[in-house]
Design an enzyme around this catalytic site. Structure first.
Site, PDB file in Angstrom:
ATOM      1  N   CYS A 141       0.837  -1.205   0.000  1.00 51.47           N
ATOM      2  CA  CYS A 141       0.000   0.000   0.000  1.00 51.47           C
ATOM      3  C   CYS A 141       0.870   1.252   0.000  1.00 51.47           C
ATOM      4  CB  CYS A 141      -0.912  -0.012   1.228  1.00 51.47           C
ATOM      5  SG  CYS A 141      -1.859   1.499   1.405  1.00 51.47           S
ATOM      6  N   CYS A 148      -0.408   4.132   2.236  1.00 57.34           N
ATOM      7  CA  CYS A 148      -0.161   3.926   3.668  1.00 57.34           C
ATOM      8  C   CYS A 148       1.313   4.150   4.025  1.00 57.34           C
ATOM      9  CB  CYS A 148      -0.507   2.500   4.081  1.00 57.34           C
ATOM     10  SG  CYS A 148      -1.994   1.841   3.353  1.00 57.34           S
ATOM     11  N   ASP A 149       2.226   3.713   3.174  1.00 59.60           N
ATOM     12  CA  ASP A 149       3.624   3.606   3.597  1.00 59.60           C
ATOM     13  C   ASP A 149       4.628   4.477   2.844  1.00 59.60           C
ATOM     14  OD1 ASP A 149       2.800   1.705   5.426  1.00 59.60           O
ATOM     15  OD2 ASP A 149       3.083   0.040   4.028  1.00 59.60           O
TER      16      ASP A 149
END
Ligand code: NAP
Length: 315
Positions: A134, A137-138
């Protein structure tokens, strides 16, 4: 008395949320169950450029937030639970979750699909420690670091472009020498000076002691393997994997008809082989898995569920 919902929807992605909206608006008591975060895959997609009307830089999370609000406004309930078992033989269907058991006159299965893993040594151990599925997200963790993106589809190439906003260099590692992504997406990536390509290559192993430190690539044409080690100053780098998705349909195995991969087989009205059980979204056999087709499925499934309930419970 235990509540019997008209419609219980499994999955809170675009398909499930659209089904919830149409179901609740039709005055059916509606519960959406989501095991993870609401929004499904789109919740971790930064840019949603191809959903009609999604201009002005709509992000996945902002689109999901509006879908959720709209559902709730019409009276749909959204709860977090993981369904472990479904019983669909009787007129009232039963869904057994980790937290509770739910009863419904009709079920809409919209469980979506989850990221496919590479299945190489080190991948599982280093997930969340340099290996990610993701970018939204990261990506931030890799500001000014190097990043490898595995895959050649729309997801890999779009997420690689997003990652260039953070990483100092992004290398797309693809097993062939031609991308699968849409031409319009490819063109943008080829023009991006921060993106490099490693063709005909796969990852053989990911190494690191608590954090990604090295990766072994294999050239599928020459058979040659090479090890890439983290820059000494950085100590680590990122590996983002976007090699497709698997349908999350396991709890329906042996109950609903599926293809060889596990995608539900439905008709054009989202009907499965079990009366009163409908399927919608990426979990279904279909030619285009997009938000726009997921929400369409959800709407159709809810309208059909309403007809089914009318016919079987109110006559
Ligand atoms: P995908 O289209 O299935 O592409 C998967 C990619 O990963 C392919 O390039 C495939 O290689 C590669 N791959 C598969 N297994 C691999 C393995 N074990 N090792 C290395 N590489 C592997 O998946 P996706 O890109 O996630 O897209 C899924 C669906 O969502 C598609 O329908 C896509 O159009 C849609 N989507 C659309 C958008 C958009 O329109 N903006 C954005 C994201 C996703 P090969 O090419 O050799 O098969």
């Amino acid at each position: 008395m235990e509540k019997i919902y008209d419609v219980v929807i499994i999955g809170g992605g675009p398909a499930g949320l659209a089904a919830g909206l149409y179901s609740a608006r039709a005055k059916m008591s509606t519960l959406i169950l989501e095991k993870d975060k609401t929004g499904g895959q789109i919740a971790s997609t930064e840019e949603v450029a191809n959903y009609p009307g999604s201009i002005e830089h709509a992000t996945g999370p902002s689109l999901v937030a509006r879908m959720v609000d709209q559902c709730k406004e019409f009276g749909a309930a959204i709860e977090k639970d993981t369904i472990k078992e479904v019983q669909v033989n009787d007129k009232i269907k039963v869904l057994v979750g980790e937290k509770a058991t739910y009863k419904a006159r009709a079920i809409i299965a919209a469980p979506g699909a989850s990221p496919r893993l590479l299945g190489v040594p080190g991948e599982k151990e280093l997930t969340g420690k340099g290996v990610s599925y993701c970018a939204t997200c990261d990506a931030d963790f890799f500001t000014d670091f190097e990043v490898f993106v595995v895959g050649g589809g729309d997801s890999a190439v779009e997420e690689a472009m997003f990652l260039t906003r953070f990483a100092r260099k992004v290398t797309i590692v693809h097993r062939r020498e031609e991308l699968k992504a849409a031409k319009s997406i490819q063109e943008k990536a080829f023009k991006n000076p921060k993106i490099d390509f490693m063709w005909n290559s796969t990852i053989e192993e990911i190494k690191g002691d608590g954090i990604v430190e090295a990766v072994t690539f294999k050239n599928l044409v020459t058979g040659e393997t090479t090890e890439y080690k983290a820059d000494e100053e950085d100590g680590t780098f990122g590996i983002f994997v976007f090699v497709g998705y698997n349908p999350q349909t396991e709890i329906f195995k042996g109950i609903l008809d599926m293809d060889a991969v596990g995608y539900f087989i439905t008709d054009d009205n989202m009907k499965t082989n079990v009366p009163g059980v409908f399927a919608a979204g990426d979990c279904r056999v279909k030619t285009l898995r997009q938000v726009v087709t997921a929400v369409s499925d959800g709407a159709i499934a809810a309208v059909q569920a309403e007809k089914y309930i009318d016919h079987n419970f109110h006559e």
